[in-house]
Each structure stands twice: as structure tokens, then as C-alpha cells.
Design a protein around this motif. Structure first.
Motif, PDB file in Angstrom:
ATOM      1  N   HIS A  23      16.262  -3.415 -49.994  1.00  0.00           N
ATOM      2  CA  HIS A  23      17.600  -3.326 -50.571  1.00  0.00           C
ATOM      3  C   HIS A  23      17.981  -1.897 -50.937  1.00  0.00           C
ATOM      4  O   HIS A  23      19.168  -1.535 -50.907  1.00  0.00           O
ATOM      5  CB  HIS A  23      17.707  -4.220 -51.804  1.00  0.00           C
ATOM      6  N   TYR A  32      17.490  -8.752 -44.001  1.00  0.00           N
ATOM      7  CA  TYR A  32      18.920  -8.985 -43.819  1.00  0.00           C
ATOM      8  C   TYR A  32      19.323  -9.324 -42.386  1.00  0.00           C
ATOM      9  O   TYR A  32      20.428  -8.975 -41.948  1.00  0.00           O
ATOM     10  CB  TYR A  32      19.699  -7.762 -44.306  1.00  0.00           C
ATOM     11  N   VAL A  35      22.605 -11.191 -42.446  1.00  0.00           N
ATOM     12  CA  VAL A  35      23.786 -10.347 -42.636  1.00  0.00           C
ATOM     13  C   VAL A  35      24.177  -9.664 -41.334  1.00  0.00           C
ATOM     14  O   VAL A  35      25.349  -9.687 -40.922  1.00  0.00           O
ATOM     15  CB  VAL A  35      23.529  -9.290 -43.734  1.00  0.00           C
ATOM     16  N   ASP A  79      18.346 -11.295 -51.945  1.00  0.00           N
ATOM     17  CA  ASP A  79      18.471 -11.183 -50.497  1.00  0.00           C
ATOM     18  C   ASP A  79      19.107 -12.434 -49.917  1.00  0.00           C
ATOM     19  O   ASP A  79      19.937 -12.363 -49.005  1.00  0.00           O
ATOM     20  CB  ASP A  79      17.094 -10.966 -49.849  1.00  0.00           C
ATOM     21  N   TRP A  82      22.988 -12.588 -50.209  1.00  0.00           N
ATOM     22  CA  TRP A  82      23.667 -11.785 -49.186  1.00  0.00           C
ATOM     23  C   TRP A  82      23.655 -12.507 -47.842  1.00  0.00           C
ATOM     24  O   TRP A  82      24.675 -12.612 -47.171  1.00  0.00           O
ATOM     25  CB  TRP A  82      22.970 -10.430 -49.060  1.00  0.00           C
ATOM     26  N   SER A 135      26.902  -8.817 -55.434  1.00  0.00           N
ATOM     27  CA  SER A 135      26.563 -10.156 -54.950  1.00  0.00           C
ATOM     28  C   SER A 135      27.712 -11.132 -55.161  1.00  0.00           C
ATOM     29  O   SER A 135      27.990 -11.990 -54.311  1.00  0.00           O
ATOM     30  CB  SER A 135      25.292 -10.659 -55.641  1.00  0.00           C
ATOM     31  N   CYS A 138      30.438 -10.627 -52.439  1.00  0.00           N
ATOM     32  CA  CYS A 138      30.044 -11.173 -51.133  1.00  0.00           C
ATOM     33  C   CYS A 138      30.174 -12.694 -51.129  1.00  0.00           C
ATOM     34  O   CYS A 138      30.672 -13.284 -50.157  1.00  0.00           O
ATOM     35  CB  CYS A 138      28.622 -10.762 -50.799  1.00  0.00           C
TER      36      CYS A 138
END
Length: 327
Positions: A23, A32, A35, A79, A82, A135, A138
Motif C-alpha cells: 500500500h 491489488y 483494482v 486491501d 479497495w 477507502s 472508493c
């Protein structure tokens, strides 16, 4: 897409770099992939491809298949928030474009997972039990995308998250703090957080429901984007001297700024957007296996890596036509 293993597809002797990490950019396996895959799928969808048509139909279909697995995982880690948020956003875009009934269920699953992770303060975790703007924004953007696609979102959690985001705004500068009490830990309010919070409001059709809108828009448009990385040694909150990035190369902030302004109205986007286009033209690579990509420079960029930044930059260029302003 593999955020730290995409280089294996490069031709021998022409390897790219820019693997994602932790991160804060730690050189650890990148968590990620959800993402980065979501960003790529959203960019392909915005370019006109679907899972069954267009030049990117095959990767869109495979990406959606992967994202369905992402939203099926229930975990409260940072994590995971996200990954779930961006995956839900991409699946909602796919459902909105295709109206495929098979896509509605994974969108609803992602929404349910996100709502289950909302904290009592209205936000989503920054530290365990503490809501944070990054967070929360998102998650809120994803909920807004789902609602725009026709998936019902309960009123109460939306009102709570909007109140949480409003409470984080510095009325003097229009910037947003990370979490309640963040300044006591040395974290000053940022333009990046203000941009993501405004994008969240825009996706939920609530941009004009705050008296702080003008200050926030002024904050996120004050500096024109520039593709130039600069560093300076500054005193960190723990008293040590460290090298920090300065200047205005911040693809993460630009992504949310472009989204927020496009949702506020095309006239708001127009003035700032010319500078963004110029910056992205300057930064896009034109050589070898790097061609078409952007280097992972700027805040958060070394977390997701080259694929992460390239997906965001593509979506910035598509911002004027991705969503209609308003609810």
C-alpha cells in the motif's frame, strides 16, 4: 491483470518495469490485482467493447470473470475494500452497458459486501475501527456506479457516508483530512482526498447537497496537472528527515478530479481538462514494450504499478463521456 507479473508477457529482451507493491509502495507481492483488472475493464468498456463485441471483447470477458471472484470474497482488510470497491464499480459499468442479467447478481454481491463493511462513523476502515476518506470514497463511488446501473442502494448508509465525508472537509482550504483526528498524527488535509470525496458525491448524485462544494472544487482545480516528478527533503511526523514528493504529478488525484468535475458539469471540467490532456500526452510512453503506458509516478502509483496508472490515465481521457452529470 497481474499488477506485479504483467512483464512475463513482454518479448524477450524488451521487458517493461513498474510492478505494483504494497500500500505504501513496499516491494512485496501486490494485493491489488482486483483494482488493476477493474480499471482495465472500465477503460475497455468506455472505449466501446463489451464481453461479446468490440476489439477487446475477449479480455473484457476474462476480466469480468476474474472480478466476479473478487466480489465473492468477504474480508474486512483495507486491501480487500479497495479490490471489492473497484471490482463492484467495473461490474456495475458492465451491467449498465450490457444489461446482462447474469451480471446483476455479482454487482449486488459487491454492494452487500461493501455495505457490510461500513463502520458506525459512516466510513470504511482506514485503521481498524476508524473510517478514512480514501477507502470511504472508493466504496462510495462503487455504490454510486451500482445505483446508476439500476441496483437499489439503501438510503441510510448513503446519508451516513455523505455526512462522514462532509465532516472531513477543512472549510478554509476545501481539502479533506484522512480520518477524524488525522492532523494530530501529522497528516494534513489533502487535495487528493477532496477529489475522491467529490467523485463519490458525484456518483451518488449529491454534489450540490453540500455548502462546502465551492471550496472543494476550488481546491482540486487550483493547480494545473504537470507530468513532472519532484522531490524534497522534509521533516516527517516522527521527526526524521525524509524525501517526499512535491509538485503536482498525482495520477490518483487527477483520476478522481476528472471524474468529479465531469459529474459536476462539462463546463467545470473544461478549463482544467486541457492541462490534464497535455500532461498525459507528455507522460505516455512511446518506446518498445512500454508503448501506450504511463510510468508509475506520483502518490499511490507504486502501490498498483504500471497497469494501475495506465488504467487510470485511460479513464481520465474518457472522463468527458463516461457518465452523465447528476444522479
Amino acid at each position: 491483470l497481474d499488477a506485479d507479473g504483467f512483464m512475463k508477457h513482454d518479448p524477450d529482451g524488451a521487458k517493461t518495469d513498474g510492478a505494483g507493491g504494497g500500500h505504501h509502495g513496499e516491494r512485496v507481492p501486490c494485493p491489488y490485482d482486483g483494482v488493476t483488472t477493474a480499471l482495465a475493464v472500465m477503460a475497455w468498456l468506455a472505449s466501446g467493447s463489451t464481453p461479446v463485441s468490440g476489439p477487446y471483447a475477449e479480455p473484457v470477458a476474462r476480466g469480468i470473470g476474474f472480478l466476479r471472484k473478487v466480489v465473492a470474497v468477504r474480508s474486512g482488510g483495507f486491501d480487500s475494500i479497495w479490490n471489492t470497491a473497484f471490482a463492484t464499480h467495473a461490474l456495475a459499468d458492465a451491467y449498465a452497458v450490457t444489461r446482462d442479467p447474469a451480471l446483476r447478481s455479482p454487482v449486488e454481491r459487491g454492494v452487500a459486501t461493501l455495505l457490510a463493511g461500513q463502520l458506525a462513523d459512516g466510513g470504511w476502515r482506514y485503521f481498524p475501527g476508524v473510517g478514512g476518506v480514501p477507502s470511504t470514497s472508493c466504496a462510495a463511488v462503487a455504490l454510486g456506479a451500482a445505483r446508476r446501473a439500476g441496483v437499489a442502494i439503501p438510503r441510510e448508509p448513503v446519508e451516513k457516508l455523505l455526512a462522514f465525508l462532509d465532516a472531513r472537509v477543512d472549510p478554509g482550504t476545501g481539502r479533506s483530512e484522512y480520518h477524524a483526528g488525522a492532523e494530530r498524527l501529522g497528516y494534513t488535509p489533502t487535495v487528493r482526498n477532496a477529489a475522491s470525496a467529490l467523485a463519490a458525491r458525484g456518483m451518488l448524485g449529491a454534489l450540490r447537497d453540500t455548502a462546502k462544494l465551492g471550496a472543494q472544487v476550488a481546491a482540486i482545480t487550483k493547480r494545473a496537472p504537470r507530468w513532472k516528478i519532484e522531490f524534497k527533503k522534509l521533516k516527517a511526523p516522527d521527526g526524521t528527515m525524509r524525501e517526499f514528493q512535491i509538485g503536482n504529478l498525482d495520477p490518483y488525484a487527477w483520476y478522481f478530479t476528472a471524474l468529479a468535475l465531469s459529474l459536476h458539469g462539462r463546463s467545470k471540467l473544461k478549463g482544467w481538462y486541457g492541462g490534464l490532456q497535455a500532461a498525459l500526452r507528455k507522460g505516455q510512453r512511446k518506446d518498445g514494450s512500454f508503448k501506450g503506458s504511463w510510468d508509475p509516478l506520483g502518490n499511490y502509483s507504486d502501490s498498483g504499478g504500471r497497469v494501475f496508472v495506465t488504467g487510470m490515465c485511460a479513464l481520465m481521457l474518457q472522463a468527458p463521456y463516461r457518465y452523465a452529470p447528476g444522479p
